[in-house]
Design a protein around this motif. Structure first.
Motif, PDB file in Angstrom:
ATOM      1  N   GLU A   1     -48.934 -19.097 102.415  1.00 36.29           N
ATOM      2  CA  GLU A   1     -50.269 -19.122 101.822  1.00 36.29           C
ATOM      3  C   GLU A   1     -51.097 -17.908 102.245  1.00 36.29           C
ATOM      4  N   ALA A   2     -50.911 -17.456 103.481  1.00 32.54           N
ATOM      5  CA  ALA A   2     -51.722 -16.354 104.005  1.00 32.54           C
ATOM      6  C   ALA A   2     -51.214 -14.980 103.597  1.00 32.54           C
ATOM      7  N   LEU A   3     -49.934 -14.872 103.232  1.00 28.53           N
ATOM      8  CA  LEU A   3     -49.306 -13.564 103.047  1.00 28.53           C
ATOM      9  C   LEU A   3     -50.006 -12.683 101.999  1.00 28.53           C
ATOM     10  N   PRO A   4     -50.381 -13.200 100.814  1.00 33.24           N
ATOM     11  CA  PRO A   4     -51.019 -12.335  99.815  1.00 33.24           C
ATOM     12  C   PRO A   4     -52.352 -11.760 100.277  1.00 33.24           C
ATOM     13  N   GLY A   5     -53.019 -12.443 101.188  1.00 31.35           N
ATOM     14  CA  GLY A   5     -54.276 -11.928 101.701  1.00 31.35           C
ATOM     15  C   GLY A   5     -54.108 -10.873 102.770  1.00 31.35           C
ATOM     16  N   LEU A   6     -52.882 -10.711 103.263  1.00 27.05           N
ATOM     17  CA  LEU A   6     -52.608  -9.751 104.323  1.00 27.05           C
ATOM     18  C   LEU A   6     -51.984  -8.464 103.802  1.00 27.05           C
ATOM     19  N   PHE A   7     -51.193  -8.574 102.729  1.00 24.07           N
ATOM     20  CA  PHE A   7     -50.460  -7.415 102.230  1.00 24.07           C
ATOM     21  C   PHE A   7     -50.573  -7.338 100.712  1.00 24.07           C
ATOM     22  N   GLU A   8     -50.747  -6.127 100.190  1.00 21.62           N
ATOM     23  CA  GLU A   8     -50.787  -5.943  98.740  1.00 21.62           C
ATOM     24  C   GLU A   8     -49.401  -6.093  98.128  1.00 21.62           C
ATOM     25  N   GLN A   9     -48.362  -5.789  98.902  1.00 21.08           N
ATOM     26  CA  GLN A   9     -46.987  -5.900  98.425  1.00 21.08           C
ATOM     27  C   GLN A   9     -46.283  -6.973  99.256  1.00 21.08           C
ATOM     28  N   TRP A  10     -45.746  -7.970  98.568  1.00 24.93           N
ATOM     29  CA  TRP A  10     -45.188  -9.095  99.315  1.00 24.93           C
ATOM     30  C   TRP A  10     -44.225  -9.897  98.438  1.00 24.93           C
ATOM     31  N   ALA A  11     -43.457 -10.738  99.088  1.00 26.60           N
ATOM     32  CA  ALA A  11     -42.620 -11.722  98.405  1.00 26.60           C
ATOM     33  C   ALA A  11     -42.311 -12.831  99.392  1.00 26.60           C
ATOM     34  N   VAL A  12     -42.180 -14.036  98.871  1.00 24.46           N
ATOM     35  CA  VAL A  12     -41.726 -15.167  99.675  1.00 24.46           C
ATOM     36  C   VAL A  12     -40.438 -15.679  99.044  1.00 24.46           C
ATOM     37  N   LEU A  13     -39.352 -15.611  99.790  1.00 22.00           N
ATOM     38  CA  LEU A  13     -38.063 -16.109  99.327  1.00 22.00           C
ATOM     39  C   LEU A  13     -37.968 -17.590  99.660  1.00 22.00           C
ATOM     40  N   ARG A  14     -37.717 -18.399  98.625  1.00 26.50           N
ATOM     41  CA  ARG A  14     -37.642 -19.844  98.829  1.00 26.50           C
ATOM     42  C   ARG A  14     -36.264 -20.348  98.397  1.00 26.50           C
ATOM     43  N   PRO A  15     -35.256 -20.064  99.235  1.00 31.40           N
ATOM     44  CA  PRO A  15     -33.905 -20.491  98.882  1.00 31.40           C
ATOM     45  C   PRO A  15     -33.717 -21.990  99.052  1.00 31.40           C
ATOM     46  N   SER A  16     -32.805 -22.520  98.250  1.00 34.62           N
ATOM     47  CA  SER A  16     -32.343 -23.878  98.449  1.00 34.62           C
ATOM     48  C   SER A  16     -31.478 -23.916  99.710  1.00 34.62           C
ATOM     49  N   TRP A  17     -30.789 -25.008  99.929  1.00 32.84           N
ATOM     50  CA  TRP A  17     -30.002 -25.174 101.155  1.00 32.84           C
ATOM     51  C   TRP A  17     -28.862 -24.155 101.200  1.00 32.84           C
ATOM     52  N   PHE A  18     -28.621 -23.593 102.387  1.00 28.69           N
ATOM     53  CA  PHE A  18     -27.600 -22.564 102.567  1.00 28.69           C
ATOM     54  C   PHE A  18     -26.194 -23.178 102.498  1.00 28.69           C
ATOM     55  N   MET A  19     -25.282 -22.489 101.827  1.00 24.89           N
ATOM     56  CA  MET A  19     -23.871 -22.865 101.915  1.00 24.89           C
ATOM     57  C   MET A  19     -23.363 -22.719 103.348  1.00 24.89           C
ATOM     58  N   GLN A  20     -23.949 -21.790 104.091  1.00 24.46           N
ATOM     59  CA  GLN A  20     -23.539 -21.563 105.484  1.00 24.46           C
ATOM     60  C   GLN A  20     -23.849 -22.760 106.389  1.00 24.46           C
ATOM     61  N   ASN A  21     -24.600 -23.755 105.888  1.00 32.47           N
ATOM     62  CA  ASN A  21     -24.854 -24.956 106.677  1.00 32.47           C
ATOM     63  C   ASN A  21     -23.581 -25.741 106.962  1.00 32.47           C
TER      64      ASN A  21
END
Length: 279
Positions: A117-137
């Motif tokens: 939630e805070a990231l866009p207010g801190l940086f003009e360039q950003w991304a949040v990766l929201r992966p599903s569950w890892f196969m590596q689990n």
């Protein structure tokens, strides 16, 4: 390509961090590989970094203009350490941040959702990766891998719910794009594999690939919470068990085109992963 400023990769020897570091260095980017032990990583500059030790932050940020962020492992309140670091990073000249979160946690949600939630207010360039569950689990020393080896069973409270399991290599590939593409995503990105599978489906695939019978054993929310709580703090264990309960309700029964759209190639299947890692 930018060979002067560096990209700081937090958790550079971790499940996604290894791939992010390798992907960036292969493209000619300078990388500072951050970790508590400053472990050497091929092609990168090792640097000591600890979320809980602000004395390590300035050296890690020196000469850095973008960061790949993995939250402190096992913390139910990662924002307490991450937000002060990110404010310092902005002051130090970082202009792009890519955060690893989870498909189960929206902006403003628990744990890393507060950082999202805070990231866009801190940086003009950003991304949040929201992966599903890892196969590596299902590999290495993870709880599922241990229970498969010891009991021939995967234990969850997810019922017959389905998950778009994703290979960490695909997550890393998307992260490299998010860090290096001329235009940052400036949004959150749901990442999944090509299909959704129940844990029963996963058990069947592992059985076929390895030749060893594996079953999915159903637990209640309380049973799974208590099982997790034997290894991690109760608050975090409760959150993880709650995620399984959400899977049972269909929360993760979805796929996305994000991997294909950003990397230009389709995400790998669980069967291909199992053949590569478990056979």
């Amino acid at each position: 390509m930018n060979t002067t400023s560096a990209t700081l990769v937090v958790g550079a020897t971790g499940t996604t961090g290894r791939g992010v570091t390798a992907g960036l260095t292969a493209k000619g980017y300078r990388v500072k590989a951050a970790g508590r032990s400053a472990t050497p990583v091929e092609g990168a500059e090792p640097v000591r970094f600890d979320w809980n030790k602000p004395s390590t932050w300035d050296e890690a940020l020196d000469g850095v203009d973008r960061v790949y962020l993995i939250p402190p492992i096992g913390s139910s309140d990662p924002a307490a350490a991450m937000l002060p670091f990110l404010r310092r990073a902005r002051t130090a000249g970082v202009h792009r941040a890519v955060l690893l979160s989870s498909s189960a946690i929206p902006a403003g949600g628990p744990a890393v959702g507060q950082v999202h939630e805070a990231l866009p207010g801190l940086f003009e360039q950003w991304a949040v990766l929201r992966p599903s569950w890892f196969m590596q689990n299902f590999t290495g020393s993870t709880p599922h891998a241990r229970s498969i080896r010891e009991d021939g069973a995967i234990l969850t409270a997810s019922g017959d719910g389905r998950v778009g399991f994703i290979d960490a290599q695909d997550i890393a590939a998307v992260a490299v794009c998010a860090l290096t593409d001329e235009q940052a995503p400036n949004t959150d990105l749901i990442l999944t594999g090509p299909q959704t599978l129940s844990y029963g489906d996963v058990a069947a695939i592992i059985s076929e690939v390895t030749g060893r019978p594996v079953v999915h054993r159903h637990l209640t929310f309380e049973q799974l919470r208590d099982r997790w709580a034997a290894e991690i703090p109760l608050e975090f264990a409760t959150m993880l068990a709650g995620m399984d309960r959400a899977i049972a309700g269909g929360a993760e029964d979805r796929t996305s085109d994000t991997v294909q759209r950003l990397t230009g190639r389709p995400p790998g299947s669980f069967r291909a992963f199992a053949g590569r890692e478990l056979a």
